[in-house]
Design an enzyme around this catalytic site. Structure first.
Site, short mmCIF file in Angstrom:
data_model
loop_
_atom_site.label_atom_id
_atom_site.label_comp_id
_atom_site.label_asym_id
_atom_site.label_seq_id
_atom_site.Cartn_x
_atom_site.Cartn_y
_atom_site.Cartn_z
N GLU A 79 0.95 -1.25 -0.18
CA GLU A 79 -0.04 0.01 0.14
C GLU A 79 0.74 1.36 -0.01
O GLU A 79 0.52 2.46 0.38
CB GLU A 79 -0.81 -0.31 1.50
CG GLU A 79 -0.30 -0.15 2.53
CD GLU A 79 -1.25 -0.02 3.74
OE1 GLU A 79 -1.81 1.05 3.74
OE2 GLU A 79 -1.41 -0.87 4.64
N CYS A 111 -3.31 -3.53 4.48
CA CYS A 111 -2.24 -4.62 5.15
C CYS A 111 -2.60 -6.01 4.77
O CYS A 111 -2.13 -6.76 5.02
CB CYS A 111 -2.22 -4.37 6.61
SG CYS A 111 -1.79 -2.75 7.12
N THR A 152 3.79 3.91 16.00
CA THR A 152 3.37 2.90 15.28
C THR A 152 3.91 2.51 13.82
O THR A 152 3.58 2.04 13.02
CB THR A 152 1.82 2.39 15.35
OG1 THR A 152 1.30 3.27 14.54
CG2 THR A 152 1.33 2.43 16.66
N SER A 201 -10.12 2.19 14.30
CA SER A 201 -9.58 1.05 13.57
C SER A 201 -9.20 -0.15 14.46
O SER A 201 -9.57 -1.41 14.14
CB SER A 201 -8.10 1.54 13.01
OG SER A 201 -7.20 0.62 12.44
N HIS A 233 -2.22 -10.13 12.31
CA HIS A 233 -1.40 -8.71 11.51
C HIS A 233 -1.18 -7.76 12.93
O HIS A 233 -2.06 -7.67 13.77
CB HIS A 233 -2.46 -8.09 10.70
CG HIS A 233 -1.93 -6.73 10.50
ND1 HIS A 233 -0.98 -6.30 9.85
CD2 HIS A 233 -3.12 -5.54 10.69
CE1 HIS A 233 -1.01 -5.09 9.84
NE2 HIS A 233 -2.15 -4.46 10.29
N LYS A 242 -4.68 -7.93 22.22
CA LYS A 242 -5.88 -7.53 22.49
C LYS A 242 -6.73 -8.35 21.79
O LYS A 242 -7.77 -8.92 22.20
CB LYS A 242 -6.27 -6.13 21.98
CG LYS A 242 -5.54 -5.08 22.62
CD LYS A 242 -6.49 -3.81 22.29
CE LYS A 242 -5.53 -2.46 22.68
NZ LYS A 242 -6.40 -1.22 22.49
N ASN A 273 5.76 -1.20 12.32
CA ASN A 273 4.78 -1.71 11.45
C ASN A 273 5.20 -1.79 9.87
O ASN A 273 6.06 -0.87 9.66
CB ASN A 273 3.37 -0.78 11.25
CG ASN A 273 2.38 -1.38 10.74
OD1 ASN A 273 2.28 -2.47 10.48
ND2 ASN A 273 1.19 -0.62 10.81
N1 COA Z 1 1.84 2.23 30.98
C1 COA Z 1 1.35 1.03 30.45
N2 COA Z 1 0.30 1.45 29.45
C2 COA Z 1 -0.02 2.69 29.31
C3 COA Z 1 0.35 3.77 30.12
C4 COA Z 1 1.32 3.56 30.80
N3 COA Z 1 1.87 4.50 31.55
N4 COA Z 1 -0.23 4.74 29.55
C5 COA Z 1 -1.17 4.48 28.50
N5 COA Z 1 -0.92 3.03 28.28
C6 COA Z 1 -1.91 2.21 27.70
C7 COA Z 1 -3.61 2.56 27.50
O1 COA Z 1 -4.34 2.16 28.57
C8 COA Z 1 -3.72 1.89 26.08
O2 COA Z 1 -3.91 0.47 26.27
P1 COA Z 1 -5.21 -0.20 25.66
O3 COA Z 1 -5.14 -0.03 24.23
O4 COA Z 1 -5.02 -1.66 26.15
O5 COA Z 1 -6.37 0.48 26.57
C9 COA Z 1 -2.49 1.99 25.22
O6 COA Z 1 -1.64 2.35 26.32
C10 COA Z 1 -2.62 3.20 24.31
O7 COA Z 1 -3.09 4.41 24.88
P2 COA Z 1 -3.86 5.60 24.16
O8 COA Z 1 -4.47 6.41 24.94
O9 COA Z 1 -5.34 4.62 23.45
O10 COA Z 1 -3.15 5.86 22.89
P3 COA Z 1 -3.37 6.94 21.91
O11 COA Z 1 -4.60 7.63 22.20
O12 COA Z 1 -1.98 7.65 21.77
O13 COA Z 1 -3.36 6.02 20.58
C11 COA Z 1 -3.19 4.34 18.85
C12 COA Z 1 -2.95 4.66 20.28
C13 COA Z 1 -2.76 2.90 18.65
C14 COA Z 1 -4.77 4.38 18.58
C15 COA Z 1 -2.29 5.17 17.85
O14 COA Z 1 -1.08 5.05 18.10
C16 COA Z 1 -2.68 5.06 16.46
O15 COA Z 1 -3.69 5.50 16.02
N6 COA Z 1 -1.75 4.11 15.89
C17 COA Z 1 -2.16 3.70 14.36
C18 COA Z 1 -3.23 2.61 14.51
C19 COA Z 1 -2.88 1.76 13.33
O16 COA Z 1 -1.93 1.32 13.09
N7 COA Z 1 -4.10 1.42 12.83
C20 COA Z 1 -4.39 0.49 11.84
C21 COA Z 1 -4.72 -0.92 12.25
S1 COA Z 1 -4.52 -2.15 11.29
#
Ligand code: COA
Length: 387
Positions: A79, A111, A152, A201, A233, A242, A273
């Site tokens: 992609e 992906c 990521t 997502s 993936h 998860k 990734n």
């Molecule tokens: N210690 C341990 N874990 C912690 C923490 C700490 N101090 N602080 C936060 N976390 C955990 C949160 O509880 C959460 O866990 P959970 O998902 O099991 O609930 C995780 O860290 C991520 O925190 P979050 O606040 O959701 O992070 P974010 O809002 O910055 O976003 C993503 C995370 C993954 C959504 C973001 O990085 C993203 O958009 N990535 C791209 C997604 C992607 O690749 N999509 C395509 C999928 S195929």
């Protein structure tokens, strides 16, 4: 007739960023990135590498001269395409000296492209048992500096040679699909960085996993305990955890499945990734790091491509599989990378080939890979072999 992965190779950039450095630079708690996201390092792709060179470098490591003559199909899943018309597979055919009688083309569904290519290749060999098919899954994951998705990012390529009576993995003719029109992640043609609704997502990914898993159970009358491991993936490694946790209560040996999952995410946590290649880097990680796999072990694979397409399928470890070489090669590749500072990473990120048509020439002195991108001249990418 058993058909599947006869050889598998991986390549990524010689540069990486430590995730704790990224956390400090973005004022985040390091454990959010290390545990909450499940990443330790991320590959940073220099301007001298694109999906063509990443895939060429991965494939060159596994192909013999005889393989190059026998391959009659090259399927490139990506992609991060470099052209709206010409496929990346044609460049691979030429750079690697693969038979001109091969059919070469590119496929896309976020992906999922690597899996689509693999299944298409398996079906081709079922009709033509003497064929060999080269499947390439290569991408560069970019979300942008100082965005939620930045942690990521990553990039790299997996090359798989498919054949009858394979040495590594036999793909079963058992698979289920689910697709729907979802706007969770996409990459408009005028952008290098993805547009993503990360939390949405994640929800869709889990939903599609559960749907395809339930369909698989009903269709083939198999249960979780029939599998020695499930792999996923991995846009980031916590995502797969998860998904596994969402069904783990169905198992009578959850600790074994969780231990196998840990083996399957070792390399993804160090690379980040690579979109279409991520499931197959996880497969390499399982093959190299698990001490519980034997000939005949049943593996479940969940493939997901945003937009969105899900597939759950199964495969068995070949009786001939031996992981020693794979483990040594992966350890060497990942140990010999150079760490970047935040400033160096940001400079390298911004130095990727521009979206305009300007002529560009890259300094090749810091990239000793077999295949490199030297620049662009008159709208043509300039690829170079340094072998
Ligand atoms: N210690 C341990 N874990 C912690 C923490 C700490 N101090 N602080 C936060 N976390 C955990 C949160 O509880 C959460 O866990 P959970 O998902 O099991 O609930 C995780 O860290 C991520 O925190 P979050 O606040 O959701 O992070 P974010 O809002 O910055 O976003 C993503 C995370 C993954 C959504 C973001 O990085 C993203 O958009 N990535 C791209 C997604 C992607 O690749 N999509 C395509 C999928 S195929």
């Amino acid at each position: 007739m058993a058909i599947g992965i006869d050889k598998i190779g991986f390549f990524t950039s010689p540069y990486y960023l430590d995730i704790v450095d990224l956390a400090h630079a973005r004022n985040e708690e390091p454990n959010k990135f290390l545990i909450g996201i499940g990443q330790k390092k991320q590959s940073v792709i220099p301007p001298t590498q694109d999906v063509v060179t990443l895939a060429a470098n991965a494939a060159e490591k596994i192909l013999s001269t005889a393989d190059k003559q026998q391959i009659d199909m090259i399927i490139f899943g990506t992609e991060t395409g470099i052209d709206n018309s010409k496929s990346a597979a044609i460049y691979i055919q030429s750079l690697l000296g693969i038979s001109n009688q091969a059919r070469s083309f590119e496929i896309k569904q976020a992906c999922y492209g690597g899996t689509a290519g693999l299944q298409m290749g398996v079906e081709h060999i079922r009709l033509h048992p003497d064929s060999k098919v080269l499947v390439l899954a290569a991408d560069i994951a970019r979300y942008g500096i100082n965005t939620p998705g930045e942690v990521t990012q990553g990039g790299g390529a997996v090359a798989m040679l498919l054949a009858a009576d394979p040495q590594i993995l036999e793909i079963e003719d058992k698979r289920t699909f689910y697709s729907d029109n979802i706007m969770d992640f996409w990459r408009p043609l005028y952008r290098k960085d993805a547009v993503v609704d990360g939390h949405y997502s994640n929800e869709i990914y889990i939903d599609f996993f559960k749907r395809t898993w339930e369909l698989y159970q009903q269709k083939y009358n198999r249960q979780l305990d029939d599998f020695s491991s499930l792999i996923f993936h991995l846009p980031y490694t916590k995502m797969g955890l998860k998904a596994l946790r969402s069904i783990i209560d169905e198992s009578n040996h959850p600790q074994t499945l969780l231990a196998q999952f840990e083996a399957s995410r070792v390399y993804n946590a160090l690379v980040g990734n690579l979109y279409t290649g991520s499931l197959y880097l996880s497969l390499i990680s399982l093959l190299a790091n698990s001490n519980q796999l034997a000939g005949g072990s049943l593996i479940g694979l969940f493939s997901y491509g945003s937009g969105a397409q899900g597939e759950f399928y199964s495969a068995r470890i070949s009786n001939r599989f031996d992981n020693k070489n794979l483990k040594r090669e992966m350890t060497d590749l990942l140990a010999n990378r150079q760490q970047l500072t935040i400033d160096q990473y940001q400079d390298m990120y911004r130095s990727a080939l521009s979206l305009s048509n300007e002529n560009q020439k890259f300094d090749l002195s810091n990239d000793s890979s077999d295949f490199v991108l030297a620049g662009r001249q008159d709208d043509q990418r300039l690829y170079q072999s340094q072998k």
